[in-house]
Design a protein around this motif. Structure first.
Motif, PDB file in Angstrom:
ATOM      1  N   GLU A 251      -1.451 -11.764   0.282  1.00 36.11           N
ATOM      2  CA  GLU A 251      -1.041 -10.734   1.229  1.00 36.11           C
ATOM      3  C   GLU A 251      -0.599  -9.487   0.467  1.00 36.11           C
ATOM      4  O   GLU A 251       0.181  -9.551  -0.475  1.00 36.11           O
ATOM      5  CB  GLU A 251       0.095 -11.251   2.112  1.00 36.11           C
ATOM      6  CG  GLU A 251       0.420 -10.345   3.273  1.00 36.11           C
ATOM      7  CD  GLU A 251       1.346 -11.008   4.280  1.00 36.11           C
ATOM      8  OE1 GLU A 251       1.709 -10.323   5.252  1.00 36.11           O
ATOM      9  OE2 GLU A 251       1.685 -12.192   4.088  1.00 36.11           O
ATOM     10  N   GLY A 252      -1.116  -8.354   0.877  1.00 37.98           N
ATOM     11  CA  GLY A 252      -0.767  -7.090   0.238  1.00 37.98           C
ATOM     12  C   GLY A 252      -1.694  -6.683  -0.899  1.00 37.98           C
ATOM     13  O   GLY A 252      -1.641  -5.533  -1.341  1.00 37.98           O
ATOM     14  N   TRP A 253      -2.540  -7.605  -1.375  1.00 37.80           N
ATOM     15  CA  TRP A 253      -3.384  -7.262  -2.520  1.00 37.80           C
ATOM     16  C   TRP A 253      -4.415  -6.199  -2.153  1.00 37.80           C
ATOM     17  O   TRP A 253      -4.672  -5.282  -2.936  1.00 37.80           O
ATOM     18  CB  TRP A 253      -4.085  -8.498  -3.077  1.00 37.80           C
ATOM     19  CG  TRP A 253      -4.994  -8.130  -4.226  1.00 37.80           C
ATOM     20  CD1 TRP A 253      -6.340  -8.028  -4.210  1.00 37.80           C
ATOM     21  CD2 TRP A 253      -4.567  -7.763  -5.546  1.00 37.80           C
ATOM     22  NE1 TRP A 253      -6.799  -7.630  -5.446  1.00 37.80           N
ATOM     23  CE2 TRP A 253      -5.731  -7.459  -6.281  1.00 37.80           C
ATOM     24  CE3 TRP A 253      -3.322  -7.675  -6.166  1.00 37.80           C
ATOM     25  CZ2 TRP A 253      -5.684  -7.070  -7.627  1.00 37.80           C
ATOM     26  CZ3 TRP A 253      -3.277  -7.278  -7.505  1.00 37.80           C
ATOM     27  CH2 TRP A 253      -4.433  -6.989  -8.210  1.00 37.80           C
ATOM     28  N   VAL A 254      -5.033  -6.285  -0.988  1.00 38.43           N
ATOM     29  CA  VAL A 254      -6.046  -5.305  -0.606  1.00 38.43           C
ATOM     30  C   VAL A 254      -5.441  -3.906  -0.574  1.00 38.43           C
ATOM     31  O   VAL A 254      -6.050  -2.943  -1.067  1.00 38.43           O
ATOM     32  CB  VAL A 254      -6.667  -5.669   0.753  1.00 38.43           C
ATOM     33  CG1 VAL A 254      -7.517  -4.514   1.292  1.00 38.43           C
ATOM     34  CG2 VAL A 254      -7.522  -6.928   0.625  1.00 38.43           C
ATOM     35  N   ALA A 255      -4.242  -3.776  -0.012  1.00 34.95           N
ATOM     36  CA  ALA A 255      -3.593  -2.461   0.036  1.00 34.95           C
ATOM     37  C   ALA A 255      -3.339  -1.933  -1.363  1.00 34.95           C
ATOM     38  O   ALA A 255      -3.537  -0.738  -1.642  1.00 34.95           O
ATOM     39  CB  ALA A 255      -2.290  -2.551   0.821  1.00 34.95           C
ATOM     40  N   GLN A 256      -2.904  -2.809  -2.278  1.00 29.77           N
ATOM     41  CA  GLN A 256      -2.676  -2.382  -3.655  1.00 29.77           C
ATOM     42  C   GLN A 256      -3.974  -1.989  -4.341  1.00 29.77           C
ATOM     43  O   GLN A 256      -4.065  -0.947  -4.994  1.00 29.77           O
ATOM     44  CB  GLN A 256      -2.018  -3.511  -4.459  1.00 29.77           C
ATOM     45  CG  GLN A 256      -0.534  -3.660  -4.277  1.00 29.77           C
ATOM     46  CD  GLN A 256       0.026  -4.658  -5.283  1.00 29.77           C
ATOM     47  OE1 GLN A 256      -0.208  -5.859  -5.175  1.00 29.77           O
ATOM     48  NE2 GLN A 256       0.749  -4.159  -6.250  1.00 29.77           N
ATOM     49  N   ALA A 257      -4.984  -2.831  -4.209  1.00 32.77           N
ATOM     50  CA  ALA A 257      -6.230  -2.606  -4.925  1.00 32.77           C
ATOM     51  C   ALA A 257      -6.948  -1.360  -4.449  1.00 32.77           C
ATOM     52  O   ALA A 257      -7.610  -0.680  -5.240  1.00 32.77           O
ATOM     53  CB  ALA A 257      -7.135  -3.825  -4.777  1.00 32.77           C
ATOM     54  N   SER A 258      -6.821  -1.038  -3.169  1.00 35.84           N
ATOM     55  CA  SER A 258      -7.568   0.081  -2.597  1.00 35.84           C
ATOM     56  C   SER A 258      -6.798   1.386  -2.596  1.00 35.84           C
ATOM     57  O   SER A 258      -7.326   2.424  -2.186  1.00 35.84           O
ATOM     58  CB  SER A 258      -8.001  -0.257  -1.168  1.00 35.84           C
ATOM     59  OG  SER A 258      -6.864  -0.493  -0.340  1.00 35.84           O
ATOM     60  N   ALA A 259      -5.562   1.375  -3.055  1.00 36.56           N
ATOM     61  CA  ALA A 259      -4.752   2.593  -3.074  1.00 36.56           C
ATOM     62  C   ALA A 259      -5.175   3.494  -4.235  1.00 36.56           C
ATOM     63  O   ALA A 259      -5.757   3.039  -5.229  1.00 36.56           O
ATOM     64  CB  ALA A 259      -3.272   2.239  -3.198  1.00 36.56           C
ATOM     65  N   ALA A 260      -4.861   4.771  -4.131  1.00 36.82           N
ATOM     66  CA  ALA A 260      -5.219   5.745  -5.166  1.00 36.82           C
ATOM     67  C   ALA A 260      -4.125   5.781  -6.228  1.00 36.82           C
ATOM     68  O   ALA A 260      -3.276   6.672  -6.241  1.00 36.82           O
ATOM     69  CB  ALA A 260      -5.425   7.123  -4.555  1.00 36.82           C
TER      70      ALA A 260
END
Length: 506
Positions: A251-260
């Motif tokens: 949980e939360g990895w996609v937001a981290q990985a896709s952030a600038a």
């Protein structure tokens, strides 16, 4: 684990474009725009989790894996995310602590790093590798990979001109170091771990990945997967790491990985370039959404606002043009509600997708000059391509082409006239360590001109060689469809030296 079975596995539901709020005529225009930027190998557009357009240009096909080049990096980062979620790794862990045996010796006079360089290296973290802010002033990949030592040691031996975390330089070997770290902390190969936790549940059947000389996945390149594999991976990110109701990513990895993490403008380029919008964890920010991408147009474009994934494999020299085509044709075609049925527009889309094809040169199976080459050895002048001689044995349906390499090895391919013939090229480590399937075709396009085409069927590359005869001399003009360097290769010159008994083509 053996992942050799490449049986097609359709796992995404299919729908008409209109049912998912997509104009089929705009999709047809997108296909048309992409086919004017040769070569499109495959395309899959997914809206609201449903495939609304899909097509392949033969010899590429739904059940055949295709090398995705640097799109591999996004998968490597995902393996890092799993290790972080399992508590085996922290983004702020120091690389020198994770790979102590690869740390260079003390003292520049001993072939190592200066005290200042070692000090900076001591602060390099996993996060810095993920965002490619390693501190190198220029890409260290070639020096690290071709330096004759383990790739991790080669990477850590390259001096850091900047403080880690402050200077972005795109580099593939940083992704390899991430793969080596995953291997170290988990005790598993990257592909096996990903397959057990992510790729298997997503329905991947036949992914492969090149290995370094140390037996570790190359990380930044070398993954091969099908088009629907790429689309499914994008869907996983679009759904925040959840697939079929099951959480596959922390949980939360996609937001981290896709952030600038690397802000827009850091990578040189104008404001309209999709390579100047910022960088995440082995993923690029785009003018719309974000993406994983690989050389020559291997794309997994993820558009959260539009609930769209675009998967593409190709051999494009200009990577901005296919993205521009997506922004120009697809984005305006998306509605928030189902569109009116358009059978005529949908039929046009189906025709456009069915007509995808990569042409082979047209010509004759033989020529009045064919006897000048049949069974003869063409001895070539010294050249940078490492080719010593060529022998052609003519046949009514296919020719046999024997290539003599400068190191004494030989490669023989059957070249079909009416249709290409399947064959295999030997490995070329370190970047191509496995045998590579090819299709080979040859025709006479004029009395004194013979054109040979060799296309890799799981990669982007196609080689076309135009052979021109002048009495007993030949000139060979080789060209690649795409290349990291000049696609026009050096002209080869040689002469016919011997005659050998003809044998039937293989």
């Amino acid at each position: 684990m053996n992942h050799d079975d490449v049986t097609a596995r359709r796992r995404l539901p299919r729908s008409t474009p209109e049912e998912q709020g997509v104009d089929p005529r705009a999709l047809t225009a997108l296909v048309g725009a992409l086919t004017t930027v040769p070569e499109l190998h495959s395309l899959m557009v997914v809206r609201h989790g449903h495939v609304v357009a899909e097509g392949w240009a033969a010899p590429y096909a739904p059940d055949v894996v295709h090398e995705v080049y640097s799109l591999s990096k996004s998968f490597t980062a995902t393996a890092v995310g799993l290790a972080v979620g399992d508590g085996l790794l922290d983004l702020d862990d120091r690389v020198v602590d994770l790979l102590p045996e690869a740390v260079p010796p003390v003292g520049a006079d001993q072939g190592g790093l200066s005290d200042d360089e070692r000090d900076r290296l001591s602060r390099l973290t996993v996060r810095d590798l993920l965002t490619m802010r390693t501190g190198h002033h220029e890409d260290p990949s070639e020096a690290a990979i071709l330096g004759g030592r383990p790739w991790t040691a080669g990477f850590l031996a390259q001096p850091l001109a900047h403080e880690p975390g402050t200077h972005f330089v795109y580099n593939t070997v940083a992704s390899y170091v991430l793969a080596a770290i995953v291997h170290r902390v988990t005790g598993e190969s990257v592909l096996d771990r990903l397959h057990a936790r992510v790729l298997g549940p997503l329905g991947f059947v036949g992914p492969t990945w090149y290995l370094s000389p140390d037996g570790i996945e190359t990380g930044g390149f070398g993954l091969s997967a099908t088009t629907e594999d790429i689309a499914s991976f994008g869907e996983l990110f679009l759904r925040d790491g959840v697939w079929a109701g099951r959480r596959l990513l922390p949980e939360g990895w996609v937001a981290q990985a896709s952030a600038a993490h690397v802000p827009p403008g850091t990578n040189p380029g104008d404001e309209h370039s999709d390579w100047a919008q910022g960088y995440g964890f082995q993923m690029w920010q785009s003018r719309h959404g974000y993406r994983g991408d690989g050389a020559f147009g291997q794309f997994c474009v993820i558009l959260p606002e539009q609930d769209v994934v675009v998967a593409m494999t190709s051999a494009f020299a200009d990577l901005q043009r296919p993205l521009d085509a997506v922004w120009t044709h697809l984005l305006p075609a998306l509605a928030d509600h189902p569109a009116p049925a358009d059978p005529e527009g949908r039929a046009g889309l189906h025709r456009a997708l069915a007509d995808l094809a990569l042409p082979w040169p047209q010509g004759a199976a033989t020529s009045p000059r064919a006897g000048a080459l049949d069974g003869r050895r063409l001895e070539l002048e010294p050249n940078t391509l490492g080719l010593g001689a060529v022998r052609l044995t003519a046949g009514p349906e296919q020719d046999s082409i024997e290539l003599e390499l400068a190191d004494g090895a030989t490669v023989t391919l059957a070249a079909g006239h009416a249709a290409p013939v399947a064959g295999v090229l030997p490995p070329e480590p370190p970047f191509h360590p496995e045998p590579r399937p090819v299709l080979t075709h040859a025709v006479w396009t004029a009395d004194d001109e013979y054109v040979l085409t060799v296309r890799l069927t799981r990669d982007v590359t196609a080689l076309t060689a135009r052979v021109v005869l002048t009495q007993d001399h030949v000139r060979i003009e080789p060209r690649l469809n795409v290349s990291f360097d000049d696609p026009v290769l050096p002209v080869l010159r040689g002469r016919v030296t011997t005659t050998a008994p003809s044998t039937p083509a293989a």
